[in-house]
Enzyme design. Structure first.
Site, PDB file in Angstrom:
ATOM      1  N   LYS A  18      25.105   2.972  -0.483  1.00 19.12           N
ATOM      2  CA  LYS A  18      23.973   3.031  -1.429  1.00 19.12           C
ATOM      3  C   LYS A  18      24.430   3.626  -2.764  1.00 19.12           C
ATOM      4  CE  LYS A  18      21.635   5.740   1.406  1.00 19.12           C
ATOM      5  NZ  LYS A  18      22.567   5.829   2.551  1.00 19.12           N
ATOM      6  N   ARG A  93      13.000   8.132   2.680  1.00 16.14           N
ATOM      7  CA  ARG A  93      13.595   8.224   4.030  1.00 16.14           C
ATOM      8  C   ARG A  93      12.591   8.414   5.134  1.00 16.14           C
ATOM      9  NH1 ARG A  93      19.516  10.196   3.263  1.00 16.14           N
ATOM     10  NH2 ARG A  93      19.544   9.896   1.029  1.00 16.14           N
ATOM     11  N   ARG A 132      35.745  10.132   3.153  1.00 15.21           N
ATOM     12  CA  ARG A 132      35.145  10.292   1.817  1.00 15.21           C
ATOM     13  C   ARG A 132      35.420  11.655   1.190  1.00 15.21           C
ATOM     14  NH1 ARG A 132      28.855   9.343   0.967  1.00 15.21           N
ATOM     15  NH2 ARG A 132      28.753  10.682   2.790  1.00 15.21           N
ATOM     16  N   ARG A 161      32.242  16.725   1.558  1.00 17.42           N
ATOM     17  CA  ARG A 161      30.862  17.165   1.768  1.00 17.42           C
ATOM     18  C   ARG A 161      30.733  17.819   3.138  1.00 17.42           C
ATOM     19  NH1 ARG A 161      26.891  12.252  -0.011  1.00 17.42           N
ATOM     20  NH2 ARG A 161      25.950  12.865   1.968  1.00 17.42           N
ATOM     21  N   ARG A 172      22.852  13.021  11.090  1.00 10.26           N
ATOM     22  CA  ARG A 172      22.248  12.183  10.035  1.00 10.26           C
ATOM     23  C   ARG A 172      21.901  10.802  10.596  1.00 10.26           C
ATOM     24  NH1 ARG A 172      26.988  12.702   6.076  1.00 10.26           N
ATOM     25  NH2 ARG A 172      26.006  11.149   4.770  1.00 10.26           N
TER      26      ARG A 172
HETATM   27  P1  AP5 Z   1      28.544   5.841  -0.343  1.00 12.82           P
HETATM   28  O1  AP5 Z   1      28.365   4.877  -1.451  1.00 12.82           O
HETATM   29  O2  AP5 Z   1      28.687   7.294  -0.686  1.00 12.82           O
HETATM   30  O3  AP5 Z   1      27.405   5.609   0.773  1.00 12.82           O
HETATM   31  P2  AP5 Z   1      25.917   6.122   0.852  1.00 12.82           P
HETATM   32  O4  AP5 Z   1      25.127   5.050   1.504  1.00 12.82           O
HETATM   33  O5  AP5 Z   1      25.460   6.594  -0.509  1.00 12.82           O
HETATM   34  O6  AP5 Z   1      26.142   7.298   1.887  1.00 12.82           O
HETATM   35  P3  AP5 Z   1      25.673   8.774   1.930  1.00 12.82           P
HETATM   36  O7  AP5 Z   1      26.433   9.371   3.068  1.00 12.82           O
HETATM   37  O8  AP5 Z   1      25.802   9.444   0.585  1.00 12.82           O
HETATM   38  O9  AP5 Z   1      24.182   8.601   2.279  1.00 12.82           O
HETATM   39  P4  AP5 Z   1      23.241   9.628   2.844  1.00 12.82           P
HETATM   40  O10 AP5 Z   1      21.969   8.903   2.697  1.00 12.82           O
HETATM   41  O11 AP5 Z   1      23.548  10.155   4.170  1.00 12.82           O
HETATM   42  O12 AP5 Z   1      23.481  10.900   1.868  1.00 12.82           O
HETATM   43  P5  AP5 Z   1      22.706  11.441   0.569  1.00 12.82           P
HETATM   44  O13 AP5 Z   1      23.663  12.069  -0.333  1.00 12.82           O
HETATM   45  O14 AP5 Z   1      21.817  10.402   0.015  1.00 12.82           O
HETATM   46  O15 AP5 Z   1      29.791   5.353   0.535  1.00 12.82           O
HETATM   47  C1  AP5 Z   1      30.272   6.125   1.591  1.00 12.82           C
HETATM   48  C2  AP5 Z   1      31.803   6.067   1.642  1.00 12.82           C
HETATM   49  O16 AP5 Z   1      32.196   4.756   1.975  1.00 12.82           O
HETATM   50  C3  AP5 Z   1      32.476   6.382   0.290  1.00 12.82           C
HETATM   51  O17 AP5 Z   1      33.662   7.079   0.545  1.00 12.82           O
HETATM   52  C4  AP5 Z   1      32.732   5.016  -0.321  1.00 12.82           C
HETATM   53  O18 AP5 Z   1      33.877   5.047  -1.159  1.00 12.82           O
HETATM   54  C5  AP5 Z   1      32.959   4.160   0.924  1.00 12.82           C
HETATM   55  N1  AP5 Z   1      32.452   2.801   0.804  1.00 12.82           N
HETATM   56  C6  AP5 Z   1      31.329   2.370   0.167  1.00 12.82           C
HETATM   57  N2  AP5 Z   1      31.192   1.041   0.294  1.00 12.82           N
HETATM   58  C7  AP5 Z   1      32.254   0.619   1.041  1.00 12.82           C
HETATM   59  C8  AP5 Z   1      32.682  -0.654   1.516  1.00 12.82           C
HETATM   60  N3  AP5 Z   1      32.016  -1.767   1.257  1.00 12.82           N
HETATM   61  N4  AP5 Z   1      33.803  -0.701   2.287  1.00 12.82           N
HETATM   62  C9  AP5 Z   1      34.537   0.423   2.554  1.00 12.82           C
HETATM   63  N5  AP5 Z   1      34.185   1.653   2.104  1.00 12.82           N
HETATM   64  C10 AP5 Z   1      33.052   1.750   1.363  1.00 12.82           C
HETATM   65  O19 AP5 Z   1      21.773  12.567   1.254  1.00 12.82           O
HETATM   66  C11 AP5 Z   1      22.359  13.729   1.795  1.00 12.82           C
HETATM   67  C12 AP5 Z   1      21.297  14.637   2.398  1.00 12.82           C
HETATM   68  O20 AP5 Z   1      20.307  14.987   1.399  1.00 12.82           O
HETATM   69  C13 AP5 Z   1      20.478  14.044   3.544  1.00 12.82           C
HETATM   70  O21 AP5 Z   1      21.146  14.142   4.786  1.00 12.82           O
HETATM   71  C14 AP5 Z   1      19.220  14.946   3.460  1.00 12.82           C
HETATM   72  O22 AP5 Z   1      19.464  16.211   4.025  1.00 12.82           O
HETATM   73  C15 AP5 Z   1      19.014  15.129   1.977  1.00 12.82           C
HETATM   74  N6  AP5 Z   1      18.117  14.089   1.390  1.00 12.82           N
HETATM   75  C16 AP5 Z   1      18.437  13.217   0.404  1.00 12.82           C
HETATM   76  N7  AP5 Z   1      17.385  12.419   0.123  1.00 12.82           N
HETATM   77  C17 AP5 Z   1      16.389  12.800   0.965  1.00 12.82           C
HETATM   78  C18 AP5 Z   1      15.057  12.327   1.180  1.00 12.82           C
HETATM   79  N8  AP5 Z   1      14.531  11.310   0.471  1.00 12.82           N
HETATM   80  N9  AP5 Z   1      14.317  12.920   2.157  1.00 12.82           N
HETATM   81  C19 AP5 Z   1      14.805  13.959   2.871  1.00 12.82           C
HETATM   82  N10 AP5 Z   1      16.062  14.446   2.728  1.00 12.82           N
HETATM   83  C20 AP5 Z   1      16.842  13.862   1.774  1.00 12.82           C
END
Ligand code: AP5
Length: 216
Positions: A18, A93, A132, A161, A172
């Site tokens: 994402k 979410r 990552r 992270r 997660r």
């Molecule tokens: P990346 O692009 O970082 O993937 P992502 O989908 O953004 O993954 P996240 O782990 O950041 O999502 P998340 O939703 O768990 O975390 P967030 O920070 O939003 O890609 C991941 C890796 O893969 C990278 O190394 C990238 O280089 C690689 N990659 C990408 N595409 C690829 C491909 N095609 N092939 C190979 N490699 C690839 O949230 C973190 C925390 O915040 C949550 O757990 C929660 O506690 C809190 N939070 C955030 N938003 C909310 C909400 N709305 N409600 C409640 N809690 C929330």
């Protein structure tokens, strides 16, 4: 598909790309990407009351309470730089958050252009989290660059992270299945356009699927 001021919602499990695809879309469409994860990590780093409250949830891989997220959503969507539109990366979410966003958009007289749903299996999600690093300053995610090296984009330091450790990633994924997967059904039921994107494959290939789905 994108009218002036409208928003795109990016949904999908941890590691689905994402953040990676949202960054590209933001530059293609010339509108900002808003990621609650980034907003919360920045607040935690700055030691604000919001950040300190959120940090405990995030480190375990638990979701942060809905009212905290809805407050961030309203504030960021009303900000001047989001008036042309915005890409909401991992912002919705839970079903109450989807309902809350619907109300915020109605109040701001904005619309939701589409939901991009990135589909990825658990094994690949765990593999990506293990590889990552992210920039401590601009939050850009990388694969294949070790913690401690410089961010190619802004020169900040790359870090791991806390929630990319295996136990937090498994949590997660459980949170995602229990609370976020039902959001997709909610959007379908409420007749929003839901575009399913296969998130397995090289980044450029996934980006091409996104552009095709959005006809851009
Ligand atoms: P990346 O692009 O970082 O993937 P992502 O989908 O953004 O993954 P996240 O782990 O950041 O999502 P998340 O939703 O768990 O975390 P967030 O920070 O939003 O890609 C991941 C890796 O893969 C990278 O190394 C990238 O280089 C690689 N990659 C990408 N595409 C690829 C491909 N095609 N092939 C190979 N490699 C690839 O949230 C973190 C925390 O915040 C949550 O757990 C929660 O506690 C809190 N939070 C955030 N938003 C909310 C909400 N709305 N409600 C409640 N809690 C929330």
């Amino acid at each position: 598909m994108m009218r002036d001021g409208s928003v795109l919602v990016l949904l999908g499990p941890p590691g689905a790309g994402k953040g990676t695809q949202g960054e590209r879309l933001a530059s293609d469409l010339g509108i900002p990407k808003i990621a609650t994860g980034d907003v919360l990590r920045a607040a935690a780093g700055a030691g604000t009351p919001l950040g300190l409250e959120a940090k405990a949830y995030m480190d375990r891989g638990d979701l942060v309470p809905d009212e905290v997220i809805l407050g961030i959503m309203r504030e960021t969507l009303a900000a001047p730089d989001a008036r042309k539109g915005a890409i909401l990366d991992g912002v919705v979410r839970t079903v109450p958050q989807a309902e809350g966003l619907e109300k915020i958009l109605r109040d701001l007289k904005r619309d939701l252009a589409a939901v991009l749903f990135f589909e990825l299996n658990d094994a690949e999600a765990i593999r990506r989290a293990a590889g990552r690093t992210v920039c401590a300053d601009c939050q850009t995610p990388y694969t294949g660059l070790a913690a401690g090296t410089r961010c190619p984009k802004c020169g900040g330091t790359l870090v791991r992270r806390r929630d990319d450790e295996p136990e937090a990633v498994r949590n997660r994924l459980r949170e995602y299945q229990a609370k976020t997967a039902p959001v997709v059904a909610w959007y379908v039921e409420h007749r929003y356009p839901v575009l399913r994107i296969d998130a397995v494959g090289p980044v450029d290939e996934v980006a091409a699927r996104v552009r095709r789905a959005l006809s851009i």
